[in-house]
Design a protein around this motif. Sequence first.
Motif, mmCIF file in Angstrom:
data_model
loop_
_atom_site.group_PDB
_atom_site.id
_atom_site.type_symbol
_atom_site.label_atom_id
_atom_site.label_comp_id
_atom_site.label_asym_id
_atom_site.label_seq_id
_atom_site.Cartn_x
_atom_site.Cartn_y
_atom_site.Cartn_z
ATOM 1 N N UNK A 87 9.526 -11.166 -11.631
ATOM 2 C CA UNK A 87 8.361 -10.293 -11.413
ATOM 3 C C UNK A 87 7.044 -11.060 -11.413
ATOM 4 N N UNK A 88 7.112 -12.379 -11.160
ATOM 5 C CA UNK A 88 5.888 -13.148 -11.017
ATOM 6 C C UNK A 88 5.257 -12.815 -9.673
ATOM 7 N N UNK A 89 3.969 -12.545 -9.712
ATOM 8 C CA UNK A 89 3.252 -12.078 -8.518
ATOM 9 C C UNK A 89 2.597 -13.225 -7.773
ATOM 10 N N UNK A 90 2.729 -13.220 -6.430
ATOM 11 C CA UNK A 90 2.067 -14.204 -5.574
ATOM 12 C C UNK A 90 1.248 -13.481 -4.520
ATOM 13 N N UNK A 91 -0.048 -13.726 -4.514
ATOM 14 C CA UNK A 91 -0.918 -13.105 -3.519
ATOM 15 C C UNK A 91 -0.620 -13.694 -2.146
ATOM 16 N N UNK A 92 -0.393 -12.831 -1.156
ATOM 17 C CA UNK A 92 -0.078 -13.285 0.199
ATOM 18 C C UNK A 92 -1.208 -13.067 1.197
ATOM 19 N N UNK A 93 -1.973 -12.004 1.042
ATOM 20 C CA UNK A 93 -3.064 -11.710 1.969
ATOM 21 C C UNK A 93 -4.021 -10.711 1.329
ATOM 22 N N UNK A 94 -5.288 -10.823 1.686
ATOM 23 C CA UNK A 94 -6.300 -9.881 1.192
ATOM 24 C C UNK A 94 -7.348 -9.677 2.283
ATOM 25 N N UNK A 95 -7.840 -8.443 2.384
ATOM 26 C CA UNK A 95 -8.774 -8.097 3.450
ATOM 27 C C UNK A 95 -9.888 -7.194 2.927
ATOM 28 N N UNK A 96 -11.117 -7.478 3.374
ATOM 29 C CA UNK A 96 -12.208 -6.533 3.231
ATOM 30 C C UNK A 96 -12.377 -5.780 4.539
ATOM 31 N N UNK A 97 -13.313 -4.866 4.574
ATOM 32 C CA UNK A 97 -13.514 -4.075 5.793
ATOM 33 C C UNK A 97 -13.894 -4.963 6.980
ATOM 34 N N UNK A 98 -14.756 -5.961 6.741
ATOM 35 C CA UNK A 98 -15.179 -6.824 7.851
ATOM 36 C C UNK A 98 -14.026 -7.689 8.347
ATOM 37 N N UNK A 99 -13.109 -8.059 7.435
ATOM 38 C CA UNK A 99 -11.926 -8.819 7.854
ATOM 39 C C UNK A 99 -11.093 -8.014 8.845
ATOM 40 N N UNK A 100 -10.867 -6.754 8.515
ATOM 41 C CA UNK A 100 -10.050 -5.905 9.397
ATOM 42 C C UNK A 100 -10.715 -5.740 10.749
ATOM 43 N N UNK A 101 -12.017 -5.512 10.753
ATOM 44 C CA UNK A 101 -12.728 -5.352 12.022
ATOM 45 C C UNK A 101 -12.721 -6.646 12.830
ATOM 46 N N UNK A 102 -12.827 -7.776 12.144
ATOM 47 C CA UNK A 102 -12.793 -9.078 12.825
ATOM 48 C C UNK A 102 -11.433 -9.305 13.482
ATOM 49 N N UNK A 103 -10.359 -9.026 12.749
ATOM 50 C CA UNK A 103 -9.016 -9.190 13.317
ATOM 51 C C UNK A 103 -8.775 -8.190 14.451
ATOM 52 N N UNK A 104 -9.280 -6.975 14.310
ATOM 53 C CA UNK A 104 -9.130 -5.986 15.382
ATOM 54 C C UNK A 104 -9.882 -6.440 16.620
ATOM 55 N N UNK A 105 -11.073 -6.998 16.451
ATOM 56 C CA UNK A 105 -11.838 -7.496 17.577
ATOM 57 C C UNK A 105 -11.161 -8.656 18.278
#
Length: 305
Positions: A87-105
């Motif tokens: 149950x050790x946690x590894x962060x794989x990805x994180x997004x803010x609102x501008x990240x999502x809009x940038x990837x969508x663009x």
Amino acid sequence: MNENAIRLLRTSDFYMIGGRAEARFGGFRFVEPDLLEFRINVRGGAVGLGGIRISKLPSLRSLEDGARVGVRHTEEFISFCTFDEDSKETLRAAFGTEDILWHRGRKESFVEGFDNHLDLACYDLLYVGIATGTDSYARLIQKGHTARQQILSEEPQRYPGARVSDEIFLMLFRADPLLIKSWGKEDEIEGEDVLMTYSNERLVKDAEKAFIAVLKPPYNKQLYSNYPKGKDGNYSVGYTGYSYSLSDGIVLRTAFGSMKGAREKHMAMSDEADFISIKGDSVTLHIAGADQKVDASAPFSGYVS
């Protein structure tokens, strides 16, 4: 700040400062086992609906079947992690609102929906600058920047109760030129004719002046009313013509016009992007998808849509 992020920011020598009300996430729900749906709400403005296709996230594609994936979300961030047998946690990805809009663009396949992303990623263009002799990180972030401080002290709130610093966006760019040469049947081609060389410093200086001359950001004191004429830009290089566009899905607007960017998934160019065209002494803002162009060599006002 992350050292890898700093190294990337240091590759930029052209930057803009924009303003827009803060955006927030909301309405999270799983509509399919691997599709997390949510809203992006620009406070007091546009609202968009879309989602993340988890199986298409680059950082999760290589996971084995049955891998345990966790999702956390707030109004400000969405994160994805995996858990091992202990149950050790590894962060794989994180997004803010501008990240999502940038990837969508940029038409990334893991972002779905948000068909009105240009309404969400629409910024008041406040300032355009270049980092002569240094880089955009050092010029704009690491050291004090006069225009940035002026903007933070003088810009009004775009949403009641908001902090102005949360409504100011720093946009760092890098020039990526495409050079084209052509010859006629009667032309004699010599060895040096096929060399595709250019001066990046001259290119960046000219691009800065083009955006300022056309859109006239309010915090730029020098508006280059004689552009494209000048000694340190492209005017004297001998090009038949040249143009500038934004290779990101955003909209920049001022009281003198607006300009939208676009790109295809695997290339930086797109016929959906507006562009500034220069031929001789003529400067024209071409609007993609419309039989419309604006002669930017003469004063004009009103928004261009």
